[in-house]
Design an enzyme around this catalytic site. Structure first.
Site, mmCIF file in Angstrom:
data_model
loop_
_atom_site.group_PDB
_atom_site.id
_atom_site.type_symbol
_atom_site.label_atom_id
_atom_site.label_comp_id
_atom_site.label_asym_id
_atom_site.label_seq_id
_atom_site.Cartn_x
_atom_site.Cartn_y
_atom_site.Cartn_z
ATOM 1 N N SER A 71 -113.110 80.527 43.447
ATOM 2 C CA SER A 71 -112.236 80.233 44.589
ATOM 3 C C SER A 71 -111.742 78.796 44.495
ATOM 4 O O SER A 71 -111.763 78.199 43.418
ATOM 5 C CB SER A 71 -112.980 80.494 45.898
ATOM 6 N N ASN A 72 -111.312 78.226 45.603
ATOM 7 C CA ASN A 72 -110.764 76.860 45.631
ATOM 8 C C ASN A 72 -111.000 76.262 47.017
ATOM 9 O O ASN A 72 -111.411 76.985 47.935
ATOM 10 C CB ASN A 72 -109.272 76.918 45.273
#
Ligand code: CTP
Length: 210
Positions: free
Chosen positions: A23-24
């Site tokens: 993810s981020n």
């Protein structure tokens, strides 16, 4: 003129097993700010949100999703709903460009994992959308306006909102942002450091003028 806003926000998560994902750091704030601004003007707002820790703004219909493919499915379903007016698609989500090729049903033991993760491309949601006026975001490291112009053409958007995530007060998790509106007609507008709420209102104004 009736207007509908379909907005993507937040990160996506791409699981490789039930306990691990790619993810981020997106918090969803920019997308939620635009949703709030559009709903405050009385427009219909559909917010397709990745996992974030934010409250749904008043008057906004929220659709929770996890992966990029979930997000695309949700957007496609919303676009299929008939609407007698202008539809704006605003892509603020930090969509993971890649997902693990295999998703294990059970937690992988470290002894059975390889140090190399095989990935495959996720769909580009903004690029794939048809039948809406599109606005995208370009989060870059460095002042790369030409890249925003390229993305604007490539994704057939009316505007790309460029931001340099390394600039002070801009980027992931901040309540402010420093952006440049890069329009399809080649014009651009440099905005000062503003709150994401104020930028949200400016984007809604931009849509009203189109
Ligand atoms: N976007 C999207 N779906 C994707 C990737 C990006 O809808 N799979 C949207 C983002 O929400 C954003 C815009 O496209 O509005 C630009 O995202 P960005 O990650 O900067 O663009 P990429 O095309 O992934 O560019 P890069 O080549 O820099 O990775």
């Amino acid at each position: 003129m009736k207007r509908r806003f379909i907005i993507t926000a937040g990160p996506t998560r791409e699981f490789l097993d039930p306990v691990r994902f790619l993810s981020n750091p997106s918090t969803g704030r920019m997308g939620y700010a635009i949703a709030r601004a559009a709903a405050a003007k009385g427009y219909e707002v559909e917010l397709v949100s990745g996992p974030v820790a934010l409250r749904t703004p008043k008057g906004v219909v929220r659709h929770d999703v996890v992966s990029a493919r979930d997000m695309k499915r949700s957007v496609d379903l919303l676009l299929k709903q008939p609407f007698d007016g202008k539809t704006f698609f605003i892509a603020t989500a930090a969509v993971a460009d890649w997902r693990p090729k295999k998703i294990a049903a059970k937690k992988l033991k470290k002894s059975e994992m390889s140090s190399v993760l095989e990935l495959e491309r996720n769909p580009d949601i903004l690029k794939s959308v048809k039948g809406a006026i599109k606005i995208g975001f370009a989060a870059e490291t460095g002042s790369n306006i030409e890249e925003a112009q390229r993305k604007c053409r490539d994704k057939d958007a009316a505007m790309i909102v460029f931001n340099d995530v390394t600039s002070p007060g801009a980027g992931f998790g901040t309540i402010t942002n420093r952006v440049v509106f890069v329009c399809a007609d080649g014009r651009s507008e440099v905005l000062p450091l503003m709150t994401k709420d104020a930028i949200g209102r400016r984007i809604v104004k931009f849509c009203e003028a189109l």
